[in-house]
Structure formats: C-alpha cells, structure tokens
Write a protein that holds these residues in place. Sequence first.
Motif, PDB file in Angstrom:
ATOM      1  N   LEU A 236      20.980  35.237  -2.549  1.00  0.00           N
ATOM      2  CA  LEU A 236      19.609  35.628  -2.890  1.00  0.00           C
ATOM      3  C   LEU A 236      19.267  36.991  -2.290  1.00  0.00           C
ATOM      4  O   LEU A 236      18.643  37.834  -2.934  1.00  0.00           O
ATOM      5  CB  LEU A 236      18.622  34.565  -2.386  1.00  0.00           C
ATOM      6  N   ALA A 237      19.687  37.207  -1.046  1.00  0.00           N
ATOM      7  CA  ALA A 237      19.402  38.485  -0.385  1.00  0.00           C
ATOM      8  C   ALA A 237      20.099  39.635  -1.096  1.00  0.00           C
ATOM      9  O   ALA A 237      19.524  40.715  -1.270  1.00  0.00           O
ATOM     10  CB  ALA A 237      19.836  38.417   1.081  1.00  0.00           C
ATOM     11  N   THR A 240      18.323  40.427  -4.335  1.00  0.00           N
ATOM     12  CA  THR A 240      16.987  40.979  -4.110  1.00  0.00           C
ATOM     13  C   THR A 240      17.033  42.427  -3.644  1.00  0.00           C
ATOM     14  O   THR A 240      16.262  43.274  -4.112  1.00  0.00           O
ATOM     15  CB  THR A 240      16.234  40.128  -3.071  1.00  0.00           C
ATOM     16  N   PHE A 243      18.015  44.586  -6.472  1.00  0.00           N
ATOM     17  CA  PHE A 243      16.872  44.695  -7.375  1.00  0.00           C
ATOM     18  C   PHE A 243      15.987  45.861  -6.941  1.00  0.00           C
ATOM     19  O   PHE A 243      15.553  46.685  -7.765  1.00  0.00           O
ATOM     20  CB  PHE A 243      16.067  43.396  -7.369  1.00  0.00           C
ATOM     21  N   GLY A 244      15.700  45.943  -5.634  1.00  0.00           N
ATOM     22  CA  GLY A 244      14.843  47.004  -5.133  1.00  0.00           C
ATOM     23  C   GLY A 244      15.479  48.380  -5.222  1.00  0.00           C
ATOM     24  O   GLY A 244      14.847  49.347  -5.656  1.00  0.00           O
ATOM     25  N   GLY A 370      20.950  41.593  -9.359  1.00  0.00           N
ATOM     26  CA  GLY A 370      19.885  42.500  -8.951  1.00  0.00           C
ATOM     27  C   GLY A 370      20.017  43.873  -9.569  1.00  0.00           C
ATOM     28  O   GLY A 370      19.016  44.505  -9.934  1.00  0.00           O
ATOM     29  N   ALA A 397      10.782  44.159  -2.301  1.00  0.00           N
ATOM     30  CA  ALA A 397      11.951  43.345  -2.636  1.00  0.00           C
ATOM     31  C   ALA A 397      13.018  43.469  -1.547  1.00  0.00           C
ATOM     32  O   ALA A 397      13.635  42.477  -1.142  1.00  0.00           O
ATOM     33  CB  ALA A 397      12.519  43.769  -3.985  1.00  0.00           C
ATOM     34  N   CYS A 398      13.226  44.689  -1.041  1.00  0.00           N
ATOM     35  CA  CYS A 398      14.191  44.886   0.050  1.00  0.00           C
ATOM     36  C   CYS A 398      13.711  44.182   1.320  1.00  0.00           C
ATOM     37  O   CYS A 398      14.529  43.620   2.067  1.00  0.00           O
ATOM     38  CB  CYS A 398      14.388  46.374   0.311  1.00  0.00           C
ATOM     39  N   LEU A 400      11.892  41.478   1.453  1.00  0.00           N
ATOM     40  CA  LEU A 400      12.150  40.054   1.242  1.00  0.00           C
ATOM     41  C   LEU A 400      13.614  39.734   1.504  1.00  0.00           C
ATOM     42  O   LEU A 400      13.948  38.710   2.121  1.00  0.00           O
ATOM     43  CB  LEU A 400      11.762  39.664  -0.182  1.00  0.00           C
ATOM     44  N   SER A 401      14.503  40.603   1.051  1.00  0.00           N
ATOM     45  CA  SER A 401      15.930  40.421   1.301  1.00  0.00           C
ATOM     46  C   SER A 401      16.224  40.404   2.799  1.00  0.00           C
ATOM     47  O   SER A 401      17.004  39.586   3.290  1.00  0.00           O
ATOM     48  CB  SER A 401      16.723  41.535   0.612  1.00  0.00           C
TER      49      SER A 401
END
Length: 412
Positions: A236-237, A240, A243-244, A370, A397-398, A400-401
């Motif tokens: 997930l990390a 994410t 993604f950012g 991502g 997003a970063c 959150l990661s």
Amino acid sequence: MTTQQLVTRKSLRWELRGYDSRNMAFLWVGQFVNTAGLMMLVPIMPFYLNQIGTSGTAETQTWAGVAIAAPALALAVATPLWGKLGDRIGRKWMVVRALLGLAVAMVIMATAVAPLALVAGRLLQGSLGGVVEAAAAFAGSTGSNKKRGSSLGKSFSATAAGALAGPIAGGLLVGTGGLKLLMFIIAALATALAIICALGLREPEGQRNTSNLAQGGRFLQHGLLRQVPGAITLALAAATVYFGVYGLIPVYALHVDRIVDGGDSASLWVGVLHSVMWSGTLAGSFWWGRRNDSTKRPLHAFSLAIGGCAVSIALLALPLSPFLMLPIRLVQGFCFAALAQSLFHHFSQHAPDSQKSSSIGAANSFLLIGQSAGPLLAGPLVNALPIPAVILIMAGACSLSFALVVRTVRAE
C-alpha cells in the motif's frame, strides 16, 4: 577436494563474474536508452500535445495524464504474458524484444499527428517494455547478500541517467521541431542495441526470467508474501508514494508554465527542473545502495525517502521562481532514488534464494499501480481544483505512505 578441482571451481567463478559484468553493462545501456526514450516527453507532455492538436487546459491535461500513465498500464497488463514466454525462452530475448518494441513505439510517436496516435505509441512502449525490470531482477537476484544494495543502486543509476538525458533533450527541442528527429535516432539506437544484446547478452544456465508481474502473481500464490515482513503494508505504501510522485508530473508542467508566463522558456524550464530531479536520483542511486548494504535496513531508507518526497513536493506548491525550485527538485530526486531499490532490497532479502526475482516482480507490481493511477487522476483534479491544491494532494499521498510504513520500520 583436489587442487585441480579447486582451480576449476575458481576459474568457473571468475568466468561467471565476467558474464555478470558483461550482462550488467548491456542491461545498463539498455536501461539508459529505454528510459531516455520513455521520459523525454514526460515533463513536456502538455506542450507536445498542444503541438499535435489539443487545445485548452482541460483537454490538454486529460490527454497528458493518459499519455503519461499509458506505459505503466500497458506494462501491468502485458508482462504476465511476457513472463510466461520468458520462462520458456529466457530473459535475454525479453530484453531484445523490449528494445525492438521501443524502436517501433518511438517511430509511431514521432509520426503521430493526433493525441490518440501518441497514446497508442505510449501504450506500445509499455506493453513491449521490460528492460528496466529485467535489469532490476538480475541485480536483485544474482548479487551477493553483502552487495545487493550496491548492485541495485548501479542498476537504477541507468534509469536515472536516461531520465536525466531525455528531459533535457526534450525540453531543448520541443520548440524547435527537432524532437521528432530525436525520436527516430532513439529508435535506431534501440534497434542496434537489440542486435548487440541478441549476440552478446548471456543468461546463465538455470536462471529464468522472473522479473515481471507474472512472477509477482506466483509470489502471492505460493504464500511467499507471508515471508516478507510487512508486505501488505509496504504494498500500500509503495502504490501510494508512487501515486504522489508520478501524479505530480502532468500538474507540475502547468504549474511552471503559469509561473514563467508561458512561451518556449516554460518548456525549457520544465525540462531543466525535471532533469535536476533526476540528477539527484543519479547521485542518490549509488548512495542509497551503499547505505542499504552497510545498515542492512532498507525499510529505514524507504521511510526516510518517502518523508523527503512528501516535504519536497509540498514545498513545490508555493509560488516559487524556477531558480528556487532547483534545490527542492534536487532533494526530491535524491529521495526518489531510494524508493524502488530499497523496496526491492527488502523483498529480495527475505525471500528464499529460488524466489528472489519473484519477490522483485511482486514489489514492482505495487509500484506500477501508483505510477499509472497518479497521472490518470491528476488531470481531472486540475480541472476541479487550483494547481497548488492538487500538488498538496500529491504531497498528502506521500505523507500517507510515510504513515503506513513507519510501523513496519520499527519492527525492522
């Protein structure tokens, strides 16, 4: 054991080391050419799309997001098929295939006169890709435990070097009409390199091509996921943070364009700033690799790098001049260099010897999610929100990661 057996074994070891060095040299050059071709349009995608038929911010940003995300999406779909074929005929021919595919894709993009044709070329570029993944798997699976970080660092330095050279050339040529000629030159180089790899690249006996998402699927099916500490959280990390980082790319070009008030200087600055980031990545690739070898804590490096990406991206939302953005982009690139190689290092060091490449394939699949989702969603976000707000979303997003990976780091 007799003296002759010792000499024979030593000679074989040196022979294999020579093959490994030659293979890595071929793969390094292949990565460089592949990445330069892939990245040359990425930072200037909105400007290039304007030249071939888009108009208005909404249309241009939407097509830019699709074009940037297309290779990752195609790679995610196509690599399971290539993986099965690679298991039968070997990694060498997957590299040759990827280079020839790059040549064809560059010709299609060079002759594109509409956004859809450009996206088709980018999709082909991704669906026939695999040089970077093959090299990363080679470095992660064949390097010794003590030097695996350095091997991965050297492998990713080729990606950084290609991503550094490509945007500089693209930024300089996008307003001159020479960009299409450069695409044809890259196509010719890729074809020549494919022939060289076909003749000179050697795959050691008993090794199979496991550097793909198909092997990542087997990694999950065989339950090896349970052997990697924090694998689900790290998956997930990884998705994410990518993604950012990749979601910033199409937004950032428009951000710089507004700051410098448009014109050819905007495309040049976008190319320069993008290349500065990859200069940091090139330097950081070696540094993070050596650090992972010395500390044996790749997740610690992974978390530090994620935090650095979050802070540097957030600072880019400020109305700074391009000159003030230079050190920020340099830091972002230096931190970005640690992400993939540290994740691959962690997965490979906890997997059994026979499944190290499979573990890298699994980790890479999470990054691709991502990498494709960020640019695809960035376009609609720009249409709905101010650009600084979208940049802060990517920084969020970063962040959150970073929060996801901290607990796993403590366990490490």
